[in-house]
Design an enzyme around this catalytic site. Structure first.
Site, PDB file in Angstrom:
ATOM      1  N   HIS A  80      -7.125  10.823   5.024  1.00 29.40           N
ATOM      2  CA  HIS A  80      -8.410  10.208   5.372  1.00 29.40           C
ATOM      3  C   HIS A  80      -9.432  11.288   5.705  1.00 29.40           C
ATOM      4  O   HIS A  80      -9.731  11.545   6.860  1.00 29.40           O
ATOM      5  CB  HIS A  80      -8.240   9.240   6.551  1.00 29.40           C
ATOM      6  CG  HIS A  80      -7.373   8.065   6.206  1.00 29.40           C
ATOM      7  ND1 HIS A  80      -6.172   7.805   6.829  1.00 29.40           N
ATOM      8  CD2 HIS A  80      -7.522   7.095   5.290  1.00 29.40           C
ATOM      9  CE1 HIS A  80      -5.638   6.713   6.295  1.00 29.40           C
ATOM     10  NE2 HIS A  80      -6.438   6.261   5.362  1.00 29.40           N
ATOM     11  N   GLU A  97     -11.101   0.899  -0.961  1.00 30.07           N
ATOM     12  CA  GLU A  97     -10.167  -0.161  -0.566  1.00 30.07           C
ATOM     13  C   GLU A  97     -10.818  -1.340   0.124  1.00 30.07           C
ATOM     14  O   GLU A  97     -10.835  -1.416   1.350  1.00 30.07           O
ATOM     15  CB  GLU A  97      -8.991   0.383   0.241  1.00 30.07           C
ATOM     16  CG  GLU A  97      -9.294   1.276   1.409  1.00 30.07           C
ATOM     17  CD  GLU A  97      -7.994   1.726   2.101  1.00 30.07           C
ATOM     18  OE1 GLU A  97      -7.097   0.897   2.304  1.00 30.07           O
ATOM     19  OE2 GLU A  97      -7.895   2.917   2.423  1.00 30.07           O
ATOM     20  N   ASP A 147      -3.093   7.226  -3.404  1.00 27.40           N
ATOM     21  CA  ASP A 147      -3.237   6.101  -2.477  1.00 27.40           C
ATOM     22  C   ASP A 147      -3.686   4.884  -3.276  1.00 27.40           C
ATOM     23  O   ASP A 147      -4.763   4.919  -3.885  1.00 27.40           O
ATOM     24  CB  ASP A 147      -4.280   6.475  -1.407  1.00 27.40           C
ATOM     25  CG  ASP A 147      -4.332   5.497  -0.239  1.00 27.40           C
ATOM     26  OD1 ASP A 147      -3.499   4.562  -0.190  1.00 27.40           O
ATOM     27  OD2 ASP A 147      -5.216   5.681   0.630  1.00 27.40           O
ATOM     28  N   ASP A 162       0.873  -1.175   0.000  1.00 29.42           N
ATOM     29  CA  ASP A 162       0.000   0.000   0.000  1.00 29.42           C
ATOM     30  C   ASP A 162       0.910   1.226   0.000  1.00 29.42           C
ATOM     31  O   ASP A 162       1.774   1.357   0.880  1.00 29.42           O
ATOM     32  CB  ASP A 162      -0.889  -0.035   1.251  1.00 29.42           C
ATOM     33  CG  ASP A 162      -2.044   0.965   1.185  1.00 29.42           C
ATOM     34  OD1 ASP A 162      -1.940   1.976   0.458  1.00 29.42           O
ATOM     35  OD2 ASP A 162      -3.047   0.735   1.889  1.00 29.42           O
ATOM     36  N   GLU A 195      -6.695  -1.410  -3.712  1.00 32.91           N
ATOM     37  CA  GLU A 195      -7.123  -0.026  -3.520  1.00 32.91           C
ATOM     38  C   GLU A 195      -6.800   0.825  -4.743  1.00 32.91           C
ATOM     39  O   GLU A 195      -5.755   0.651  -5.377  1.00 32.91           O
ATOM     40  CB  GLU A 195      -6.410   0.573  -2.293  1.00 32.91           C
ATOM     41  CG  GLU A 195      -6.775   2.041  -2.040  1.00 32.91           C
ATOM     42  CD  GLU A 195      -6.157   2.586  -0.755  1.00 32.91           C
ATOM     43  OE1 GLU A 195      -5.129   2.069  -0.320  1.00 32.91           O
ATOM     44  OE2 GLU A 195      -6.737   3.563  -0.222  1.00 32.91           O
ATOM     45  N   HIS A 223     -12.040   6.125   1.711  1.00 32.78           N
ATOM     46  CA  HIS A 223     -12.088   7.462   2.313  1.00 32.78           C
ATOM     47  C   HIS A 223     -11.928   8.546   1.269  1.00 32.78           C
ATOM     48  O   HIS A 223     -11.366   8.301   0.197  1.00 32.78           O
ATOM     49  CB  HIS A 223     -10.943   7.577   3.334  1.00 32.78           C
ATOM     50  CG  HIS A 223      -9.625   7.075   2.789  1.00 32.78           C
ATOM     51  ND1 HIS A 223      -8.755   7.891   2.126  1.00 32.78           N
ATOM     52  CD2 HIS A 223      -9.071   5.836   2.761  1.00 32.78           C
ATOM     53  CE1 HIS A 223      -7.704   7.168   1.739  1.00 32.78           C
ATOM     54  NE2 HIS A 223      -7.866   5.917   2.091  1.00 32.78           N
TER      55      HIS A 223
HETATM   56 MN    MN Z   1      -3.743   2.907   1.035  1.00 37.34          MN
HETATM   57 MN    MN Z   2      -6.463   4.401   1.697  1.00 42.06          MN
END
Ligand code: MN
Ligand code: MN
Length: 299
Positions: free
Chosen positions: A165, A190, A97, A86, A284, A157
């Site tokens: 977030h 995600e 992200d 990640d 994600e 998010h």
């Molecule tokens: Mn992430």
């Molecule tokens: Mn994330």
């Protein structure tokens, strides 16, 4: 957070670099390789392209769902693991992200596929005017029908400037949230799938922290750490291995960390472990909501 406040051109750039780093990870994660070498290599790649890190590269294994990053002296090597990578690039506070799972066990292909398919189905269901709860429902339905459980207390998010977030929270099940997605919203989706009961708890490992507020320190080591964090990582999470070189020993590093924690100057992001020790997969992507669909930026 919507595209009105995020520079879309910069967002497209950071997401593209994030995705390229994630693709590189797939070539570097193999049995016998050191987690530390892979983390450093991916972070060096992002920095080498001229970007910062939105957060330390997470390399979480098996029942770890998220937030493991190697310590500066980490000796761990990949074995027959289910590996979640990640990561995200950053520029001018704009963050990417994205995440993927690499199954080195050879036995968790279905689990890995379940979170991938859940992400694809969620993306296909996203457009302006869709209820947030219904995205969760799509993720839950996909993962359940694959024979696994979604992790209920983790989710996607919104992404804001220097705010990884932000609102809204995107659940991995139908939480009944009737809030409607709006055109221009930037969100990370995600899904996490697990062989376990579908929740995570904090584990004992803490290698990722965030700056949390002003404080005063007497000890030299605490002042050194505080100054470093405040000047270099005032907004986004950092890894202890990024600051370890400032300290003469592991003891002095962790003593300084403890002083900052006690003063509330930093907060930890401990490793999140599946409550029943189930194996976890995750995928994600960062997307921008459009009128008739969404555009995947980490592609
Ligand atoms: Mn992430
Ligand atoms: Mn994330």
């Amino acid at each position: 957070m919507d595209a009105g406040t995020i520079d879309m051109k910069v967002l497209e750039e950071v997401c593209k670099v994030s995705y390229r780093a994630l693709e590189r990870a797939k070539g570097e994660v193999k049995p016998g390789a050191r987690l530390l070498d892979v983390a450093v290599s991916l972070e060096d790649y992002i920095r080498g392209e001229g970007y910062g890190l939105a957060f330390p590269v997470n390399i979480s294994l098996n029942s770890e769902a998220a937030h493991y990053t190697p310590s500066y002296d980490d000796e761990k090597v990949f074995g027959e693991d289910v590996v979640k990578i990640d990561l995200g690039a950053e520029k001018e506070g704009v963050l990417g992200d994205c995440a993927a799972t690499i199954d080195l066990s050879g036995k968790n292909g279905d689990l890995t596929e379940a979170s991938k398919l859940a992400l694809d189905n969620a993306i296909a269901s996203i457009k302006a005017g869709v209820e947030i709860g219904s995205i969760g429902a799509e993720i839950e339905r996909t993962i359940s029908s694959s024979g696994f459980n979604p992790i209920m207390n983790l989710g996607g998010h919104g992404i804001g400037v220097n705010d990884l977030h932000s609102e809204p929270f995107i659940p991995n099940y139908d939480n009944g949230d009737g809030t409607l997605l709006e055109e221009g919203m930037v969100i990370a989706i995600e899904p996490f799938a697990t062989t376990g009961i579908g929740s995570v708890v904090s584990g004992s490992v803490q290698e990722i922290f965030s700056f949390a507020g002003e404080a005063l320190f007497r000890s030299l080591d605490a002042r050194k750490l505080y100054g470093e964090v405040k000047s270099h990582y005032p907004h986004n999470p950092f890894a202890l291995r990024w600051v370890a070189g400032l300290f003469g020993s592991k003891f002095s590093l962790y003593a300084a960390v403890n002083e900052l924690l006690r003063a509330g100057a930093i907060v930890p992001h401990p490793v999140l472990v599946e409550s029943s020790s189930g194996v976890v997969s995750q995928h994600e992507a960062t997307v921008v909501v459009e009128k008739g669909g969404c555009r995947v930026l980490t592609a």
